[in-house]
Design a protein around this motif. Sequence first.
Motif, PDB file in Angstrom:
ATOM      1  N   LEU A  81       0.858  -1.180   0.000  1.00 57.05           N
ATOM      2  CA  LEU A  81       0.000   0.000   0.000  1.00 57.05           C
ATOM      3  C   LEU A  81       0.896   1.231   0.000  1.00 57.05           C
ATOM      4  O   LEU A  81       1.792   1.349   0.837  1.00 57.05           O
ATOM      5  N   ASP A  82       0.661   2.133  -0.950  1.00 61.04           N
ATOM      6  CA  ASP A  82       1.498   3.324  -1.091  1.00 61.04           C
ATOM      7  C   ASP A  82       0.791   4.614  -0.707  1.00 61.04           C
ATOM      8  O   ASP A  82       1.445   5.579  -0.317  1.00 61.04           O
ATOM      9  N   ALA A  83      -0.529   4.636  -0.837  1.00 58.66           N
ATOM     10  CA  ALA A  83      -1.255   5.881  -0.579  1.00 58.66           C
ATOM     11  C   ALA A  83      -2.637   5.593  -0.034  1.00 58.66           C
ATOM     12  O   ALA A  83      -3.278   4.608  -0.408  1.00 58.66           O
ATOM     13  N   VAL A  84      -3.093   6.472   0.854  1.00 60.73           N
ATOM     14  CA  VAL A  84      -4.462   6.455   1.360  1.00 60.73           C
ATOM     15  C   VAL A  84      -5.088   7.802   1.047  1.00 60.73           C
ATOM     16  O   VAL A  84      -4.463   8.849   1.271  1.00 60.73           O
ATOM     17  N   VAL A  85      -6.303   7.782   0.514  1.00 61.36           N
ATOM     18  CA  VAL A  85      -7.045   9.016   0.266  1.00 61.36           C
ATOM     19  C   VAL A  85      -8.392   8.880   0.974  1.00 61.36           C
ATOM     20  O   VAL A  85      -9.234   8.074   0.574  1.00 61.36           O
ATOM     21  N   ASN A  86      -8.585   9.637   2.034  1.00 50.71           N
ATOM     22  CA  ASN A  86      -9.815   9.574   2.824  1.00 50.71           C
ATOM     23  C   ASN A  86     -10.840  10.565   2.294  1.00 50.71           C
ATOM     24  O   ASN A  86     -10.696  11.773   2.470  1.00 50.71           O
ATOM     25  N   CYS A  87     -11.881  10.042   1.646  1.00 47.39           N
ATOM     26  CA  CYS A  87     -12.942  10.889   1.099  1.00 47.39           C
ATOM     27  C   CYS A  87     -14.302  10.606   1.732  1.00 47.39           C
ATOM     28  O   CYS A  87     -15.263  11.333   1.454  1.00 47.39           O
ATOM     29  N   ALA A  88     -14.404   9.561   2.543  1.00 46.33           N
ATOM     30  CA  ALA A  88     -15.693   9.221   3.142  1.00 46.33           C
ATOM     31  C   ALA A  88     -16.135  10.325   4.092  1.00 46.33           C
ATOM     32  O   ALA A  88     -15.341  10.841   4.879  1.00 46.33           O
ATOM     33  N   ALA A 129      -1.142   3.192   8.160  1.00 44.27           N
ATOM     34  CA  ALA A 129       0.257   3.596   8.289  1.00 44.27           C
ATOM     35  C   ALA A 129       1.178   2.390   8.495  1.00 44.27           C
ATOM     36  O   ALA A 129       2.319   2.382   8.027  1.00 44.27           O
ATOM     37  N   GLY A 130       0.681   1.372   9.181  1.00 45.46           N
ATOM     38  CA  GLY A 130       1.502   0.192   9.406  1.00 45.46           C
ATOM     39  C   GLY A 130       1.856  -0.515   8.116  1.00 45.46           C
ATOM     40  O   GLY A 130       2.993  -0.968   7.938  1.00 45.46           O
ATOM     41  N   LEU A 131       0.886  -0.608   7.207  1.00 48.97           N
ATOM     42  CA  LEU A 131       1.141  -1.267   5.926  1.00 48.97           C
ATOM     43  C   LEU A 131       2.018  -0.406   5.025  1.00 48.97           C
ATOM     44  O   LEU A 131       2.937  -0.913   4.369  1.00 48.97           O
ATOM     45  N   ILE A 132       1.770   0.893   5.003  1.00 50.66           N
ATOM     46  CA  ILE A 132       2.618   1.792   4.214  1.00 50.66           C
ATOM     47  C   ILE A 132       4.054   1.763   4.735  1.00 50.66           C
ATOM     48  O   ILE A 132       5.014   1.750   3.970  1.00 50.66           O
ATOM     49  N   GLY A 133       4.189   1.739   6.055  1.00 48.75           N
ATOM     50  CA  GLY A 133       5.512   1.762   6.667  1.00 48.75           C
ATOM     51  C   GLY A 133       6.340   0.528   6.402  1.00 48.75           C
ATOM     52  O   GLY A 133       7.564   0.526   6.623  1.00 48.75           O
ATOM     53  N   ALA A 134       5.705  -0.547   5.912  1.00 50.83           N
ATOM     54  CA  ALA A 134       6.442  -1.776   5.585  1.00 50.83           C
ATOM     55  C   ALA A 134       7.132  -1.688   4.234  1.00 50.83           C
ATOM     56  O   ALA A 134       7.936  -2.564   3.884  1.00 50.83           O
ATOM     57  N   GLU A 136       9.723  -0.596   1.299  1.00 51.18           N
ATOM     58  CA  GLU A 136      11.117  -0.165   1.213  1.00 51.18           C
ATOM     59  C   GLU A 136      11.119   1.300   0.765  1.00 51.18           C
ATOM     60  O   GLU A 136      10.427   1.652  -0.186  1.00 51.18           O
ATOM     61  N   PRO A 137      11.878   2.154   1.430  1.00 50.91           N
ATOM     62  CA  PRO A 137      11.854   3.578   1.053  1.00 50.91           C
ATOM     63  C   PRO A 137      12.463   3.835  -0.316  1.00 50.91           C
ATOM     64  O   PRO A 137      13.426   3.175  -0.706  1.00 50.91           O
ATOM     65  N   VAL A 138      11.860   4.780  -1.026  1.00 52.41           N
ATOM     66  CA  VAL A 138      12.406   5.259  -2.300  1.00 52.41           C
ATOM     67  C   VAL A 138      12.716   6.735  -2.112  1.00 52.41           C
ATOM     68  O   VAL A 138      11.823   7.532  -1.840  1.00 52.41           O
ATOM     69  N   ASN A 139      13.981   7.101  -2.204  1.00 49.90           N
ATOM     70  CA  ASN A 139      14.410   8.468  -1.911  1.00 49.90           C
ATOM     71  C   ASN A 139      13.947   8.906  -0.516  1.00 49.90           C
ATOM     72  O   ASN A 139      13.573  10.057  -0.291  1.00 49.90           O
ATOM     73  N   GLY A 140      13.950   7.950   0.407  1.00 46.87           N
ATOM     74  CA  GLY A 140      13.584   8.233   1.788  1.00 46.87           C
ATOM     75  C   GLY A 140      12.090   8.253   2.064  1.00 46.87           C
ATOM     76  O   GLY A 140      11.679   8.522   3.190  1.00 46.87           O
ATOM     77  N   LEU A 141      11.272   7.975   1.050  1.00 49.04           N
ATOM     78  CA  LEU A 141       9.814   8.048   1.200  1.00 49.04           C
ATOM     79  C   LEU A 141       9.163   6.682   1.039  1.00 49.04           C
ATOM     80  O   LEU A 141       9.579   5.876   0.208  1.00 49.04           O
ATOM     81  N   ARG A 142       8.125   6.443   1.835  1.00 48.15           N
ATOM     82  CA  ARG A 142       7.402   5.172   1.767  1.00 48.15           C
ATOM     83  C   ARG A 142       5.966   5.322   1.266  1.00 48.15           C
ATOM     84  O   ARG A 142       5.384   4.360   0.781  1.00 48.15           O
ATOM     85  N   GLY A 143       5.390   6.512   1.411  1.00 45.05           N
ATOM     86  CA  GLY A 143       4.019   6.676   0.968  1.00 45.05           C
ATOM     87  C   GLY A 143       3.408   7.973   1.457  1.00 45.05           C
ATOM     88  O   GLY A 143       4.087   8.823   2.032  1.00 45.05           O
ATOM     89  N   VAL A 144       2.089   8.108   1.239  1.00 48.59           N
ATOM     90  CA  VAL A 144       1.423   9.368   1.557  1.00 48.59           C
ATOM     91  C   VAL A 144      -0.022   9.103   1.998  1.00 48.59           C
ATOM     92  O   VAL A 144      -0.672   8.184   1.498  1.00 48.59           O
ATOM     93  N   ILE A 145      -0.491   9.913   2.934  1.00 50.51           N
ATOM     94  CA  ILE A 145      -1.875   9.890   3.376  1.00 50.51           C
ATOM     95  C   ILE A 145      -2.489  11.254   3.061  1.00 50.51           C
ATOM     96  O   ILE A 145      -1.929  12.289   3.429  1.00 50.51           O
TER      97      ILE A 145
END
Length: 256
Positions: A81-88, A129-134, A136-145
Amino acid sequence: MSGIQSIKGMVALVTGGASGLGRGVVDRLIREGAKGVVALDRNHEGSKYNDPNVLPITASVTEEEEVKKALDACKEKFGRLDAVVNCAGVGIARRTYDFRKNLAHSMDEFQLVIEINLVGSFNVSRLAAGLIGANEPVNGLRGVIINTASVAAFDGQIGQIAYSASKGGIVSMTLPMARDFAPHGIRVMTIAPGLFDTPLLAALPEPARKALAATVPCPARLGHVDEYAHLVQSIIENPMLNGEVIRLDGALRMQP
């Protein structure tokens, strides 16, 4: 080395993904080459996803076990999982106290709006966040919420006490959440949309829709869901966007 994050090959979870802003995000991410999108919603009736890379899941954002199952399904099908978008979200129109009816705002209704809009966004973010945090970082980044507030967080109108409070809470948790996740390479952003052409506004009579559209300075119309989705894409792709709230409203300032 570029810090731009690519939509191609990414996996996202979108709450409220069956309609409105959420559906716009699902469609755009798939169109831009996402590996997979989990569309989480309480009701998928009438929603047709014409792409096998969309995984519709019926769940409530406020229910911990339901969200956990959705995240497990995401991991099983897409592996990450790389991104979460909360629209609900939901909204009601009630004054704090209706002096004509001698009636105070219902506590049940107030709590419902807070529970779905604010607590639901927090619940999904904290668990995802737990799944995103798993990753491997790319340029120090793992994902976005990316959370969804509203201009009502700043320009709350008469009768928007519950809605404004819920969206104001989302605005206020943006920076501390971004700071919490910064050491782990997870960014947090919030979009505060103005008046958008969603199913909620589509139910209004056409004269009412035109009157609302006329209050937007420029462009003088309702926003399109794909314009919201376009900003989501821009946030995902630009790694320097973090810990901030972006108004997307055509310079609208709501009147009382």
